[in-house]
Design a protein around this motif. Structure first.
Motif: not given
Lengths: 538, 114
Positions: A461, A472, A524, A528
Motif C-alpha cells: 500500500t 488505507l 499507516v 495519510d
C-alpha cells in the motif's frame, strides 16, 4: 635483544594504532566531514594529492588502505575512487625515501601527549569528542609504532653478526631477496627496508646487486603483508587490499624484467645514467626504489580494467555491505527539495518492503533467508541513519513550511521503520531456538505468518502512487489493536504445563508481535500525512 | 502435502471447497481458483476451509486479494468451516475484522442467499 623488543613493541603499537584509527574514524565521520572528504577527492588531481600525502605521512600503504576501508565502509567514499588513491599512496611512501626519512618521532610524541591531556581532562567521555580523541591517539600510536620499528631496524646495523652476514648478501641474490621480503612483511612497510638498505650502503655493508635484491624483495614482502590483511576482510574492503597486492606483484614482474634487461641484455644503462648525477650508492637505491614504484604504477594502470574485473569477481561486495547502502538518497539531491523528499520516500518504501524478509528464517514456506534478521537490521539501520541525516540536512537548507512539514513526517516514518527493524530482529532472536519445538511451533508460526502478511500489505500500500481511502481503511483494520487477543493467548498459556523457558519465549513473541502491529498502525496513519505533495506522486 | 480445490454453483453462489495445505508452493493454484469468482458484479462466493490443514501468509494474501475483488465487484465473500488452528491464523492476522466467516457450509449458503 632490545632490538627485537623494540621491533616487537613497534609492531604492537602499529596494530593498536591501526585499530584505533579505523574504529574511531568510522564513528567520527559525520555527515559534514564525509561531504568535505567526498568533495576533496572528486577530481583526479585531488585524488593524487590525497594519495601522495597519505602515503607520505603514514609511511605505509597498508595504513592508508585501512583509512580508505573505513571511509568506503562508512559510505564516505566510493571504492572506485579509492583505487587511484592507493596507487598514489605507493608513490607517496617512496617520496619519503627520497627525502631520506621524515622524523615522525616528535609528531607521534605530541599526539600521544595531547590525547593524554584530553583523557586527563575527560574529553574522551564527551559524546562529541571521544571518537576524535580515540582516532588521534590511534594515529599517535601508529606513528610511534612505526618509529619504534625504524629505531629497531637502525640498531640492527650495529650488530656484528649482521655485519658478517650482510657482506655476503651481494653474492647471494636469492637470500637477499628473501630477507628483503621478510623484513618488509614484518615491518608492514617496504620503505623501512629501503631505508635500512640505504643505511647499510652508507656504512659500506652492501653492494649494488645485493641491495637491489633487498629492495625488490621488499615489494614482495609488502604484497604478502597486504595479502594477510585481505584474509580478514570482505567485499569492497577486500577489493582495496587485493588491489594493492596486484599492484605490488605487477610492479615486481616489471622490475624483474627491467633488472634483467639492465644487467644482462644491456650494458647497465641505469647506473651509467646515475653516474651523470654523481649519486652515491644510498641515493642510487632510493632512485631504484622510485623506479620500482613507477613500474608498479605503470603496470597497475595498464592492467587496470582486467584487474578491476577480477577483483569484482573474486571479492564481490558482501550481502551485508549491499544491504547497508542507500539506493535512493544521495547528497547531490539535497539542492532540490522536491527531488530530495521523493528520494527519501522511495528509500523508506524500499526499506519497508524489506521488512517481511526479516521473518524468512522463521517461516516454514519461505525461501532460504539471504541474511539473518540481526545482520539485516545492523545493515539496514545504517541506511535509516543516512536517511535521517539526509532529512535533517534538507530541513536545514530549506526553510519553507511545506518542506519542513513533509520532512517531519518522513523523519517520523524513519523512526517507526527503525523500531520495526529492531522489533523484528528481537522476534527472530527470541523465537529462533524454540520455533521447532512441537508444543509451541504452531502458535509461533501463526504469529509469524500473520505478521508477514500485515507487513507485506503495508509495504504494497505504501508503494502505491496514491493509496485510496479504501486501501488505507483496510490497512487500519488489519493493524487494529491486538492487545486483548495477545492477553488471551498469554492467559491460556499461563494455565498450561508448558516448560518455563518455552513459555517465556512465547510471551516475548506475543509482546513483540503486539508492538510490531502497533508500529505498523502508526505507519499507516502517517501514510495519510503530507509527505508527498498533492501534485507530486509519492 | 498437496492442495486440492473444487468449485460448484450452489443456489447462485460459487462454492469453493479447499483441501490440504495452502502455502507458498500451492498458493498459485489457490489464486487460480479464486481469480474469476467476482468476474461479474454482485457475485457471491463461499470459501470452505473445513478440509484445510494449514494456511501460510501466501494463502492469506490470496484470501485478501479475493476480498478486495469482492468489494470492487460489490459482491460478497464468506469463509466457512475453519478448524480451530486455521481460525487462529485468521484471527491473529486481523483478517476476521475485514472478512466475514461462519461456522459451516450450510450456514454460509443460508447467509449468502438470504
Amino acid at each position: 635483544m632490545s632490538i627485537f623488543f623494540s621491533l616487537f613493541a613497534g609492531l604492537g603499537l602499529f596494530f593498536i594504532g591501526i585499530r584505533l584509527v579505523s574504529n574511531n574514524l568510522r564513528q567520527v565521520i559525520g555527515r559534514r566531514l564525509r561531504q568535505l572528504i567526498a568533495r576533496a577527492v572528486t577530481g583526479a588531481g585531488s585524488l593524487a594529492l590525497f594519495g601522495l600525502l597519505a602515503g607520505a605521512v603514514m609511511q605505509s600503504v597498508n595504513a592508508v588502505i585501512h583509512v580508505l576501508v573505513s571511509l568506503v565502509t562508512a559510505g564516505a567514499m566510493d571504492r572506485k575512487r579509492a583505487f587511484p588513491i592507493i596507487r598514489w599512496a605507493n608513490i607517496g611512501t617512496s617520496l619519503l625515501v627520497l627525502v631520506a626519512a621524515i622524523d615522525l618521532h616528535a609528531l607521534a610524541l605530541c599526539l600521544v601527549g595531547l590525547t593524554g591531556i584530553a583523557y586527563y581532562q575527560q574529553i574522551d567521555q564527551s559524546t562529541r569528542w571521544r571518537h576524535a580523541v580515540g582516532a588521534l591517539l590511534g594515529l599517535g600510536l601508529l606513528f610511534l609504532g612505526t618509529d619504534f620499528i625504524k629505531s629497531g631496524a637502525a640498531l640492527l646495523r650495529t650488530e656484528p653478526w649482521l655485519r658478517l652476514h650482510i657482506s655476503e648478501l651481494g653474492l647471494w641474490l636469492l637470500p637477499s631477496f628473501a630477507i628483503g621480503a621478510a623484513v618488509a612483511w614484518v615491518a608492514q612497510s617496504s620503505t623501512t627496508v629501503v631505508v635500512i638498505t640505504m643505511s647499510l650502503a652508507a656504512g659500506g655493508l652492501i653492494s649494488w646487486n645485493g641491495g637491489t635484491m633487498l629492495v625488490m624483495g621488499a615489494g614482495l614482502g609488502s604484497a604478502v603483508s597486504a595479502w594477510n590483511l585481505a584474509g580478514r576482510l570482505q567485499g569492497s574492503a577486500r577489493q582495496l587490499v587485493l588491489f594493492q597486492v596486484l599492484l605490488r606483484l605487477q610492479g615486481l614482474l616489471l622490475t624483474f624484467i627491467f633488472y634483467a634487461c639492465n644487467r644482462w641484455l644491456l650494458d647497465d644503462p641505469f647506473n651509467r645514467l646515475l653516474d651523470h648525477f654523481q649519486l652515491g650508492l644510498p641515493a642510487r637505491f632510493a632512485a631504484f626504489y622510485m623506479v620500482v614504484q613507477l613500474l608498479s604504477d605503470l603496470g597497475s594502470r595498464t592492467l587496470e580494467k582486467p584487474s578491476l574485473r577480477w577483483l569484482e569477481a573474486w571479492a564481490a561486495p558482501s550481502l551485508q555491505e549491499n544491504l547497508s547502502k542507500p539506493h535512493f538518497v544521495h547528497d547531490e539531491a539535497l539542492d532540490e527539495a522536491e527531488t530530495a523528499l521523493l528520494l527519501a520516500d522511495k528509500e523508506q518504501q524500499r526499506l519497508l518492503a524489506c521488512l517481511p524478509a526479516y521473518l524468512d528464517a522463521l517461516r516454514q514456506d519461505a525461501p532460504a533467508a539471504l541474511a539473518s534478521a540481526d545482520k539485516r537490521q545492523a545493515a539496514e539501520s545504517q541506511v535509516l541513519q543516512l536517511c535521517e541525516q539526509f532529512l535533517v540536512e534538507l530541513a536545514d537548507r530549506q526553510r519553507s513550511r511545506d518542506v519542513l512539514e513533509r520532512s517531519m513526517v518522513l523523519r517520523d516514518r524513519n523512526r517507526l521503520l527503525g523500531s520495526l527493524q529492531e522489533s523484528l530482529a528481537e522476534l527472530h532472536q527470541s523465537t529462533r531456538a524454540v520455533m521447532s519445538d512441537p508444543t509451541v511451533a504452531q502458535l509461533l508460526d501463526h504469529l509469524v505468518q500473520s505478521l508477514h502478511i500485515v507487513l507485506e500489505t503495508l509495504a504494497e500500500t505504501a508503494a502505491l502512487a496514491q493509496p485510496d481511502a479504501e486501501e488505507l481503511e483496510l490497512l487500519r483494520s488489519l493493524t487494529h489493536d491486538r492487545s486483548d487477543l495477545m492477553d488471551s493467548i498469554r492467559r491460556r498459556l499461563q494455565g498450561s504445563d508448558l516448560e518455563p523457558g518455552l513459555r517465556q519465549a512465547v510471551f516475548s513473541a506475543t509482546t513483540v508481535f503486539e508492538r510490531c502491529v502497533w508500529l505498523a498502525r502508526r505507519y499507516v496513519l502517517l501514510l495519510d500525512g503530507p509527505a508527498a505533495s498533492p501534485d507530486h506522486p509519492k | 502435502m498437496s492442495f486440492e480445490h473444487d468449485i460448484n454453483d450452489e443456489q447462485g453462489t460459487r462454492l469453493v471447497s479447499l483441501k490440504g495445505r495452502i502455502d507458498s508452493a500451492t498458493a498459485s493454484a489457490f489464486e487460480q481458483a479464486t481469480q474469476d469468482l467476482f468476474a461479474t458484479p454482485n457475485a457471491r462466493a463461499l470459501l470452505d476451509f473445513s478440509a484445510v490443514d494449514y494456511i501460510s501468509s501466501a494463502g492469506l494474501r490470496v484470501v485478501l486479494m479475493a476480498a478486495k475483488r469482492a468489494k470492487q465487484a460489490q459482491g460478497r465473500l464468506l469463509l466457512c468451516g475453519m478448524r480451530q488452528h486455521v481460525r487462529e491464523v485468521f484471527e491473529i492476522s486481523g483478517f476476521l475484522q475485514i472478512i466475514d466467516s461462519v461456522a459451516d457450509r450450510s450456514e454460509g449458503l443460508r447467509q449468502l442467499n438470504a
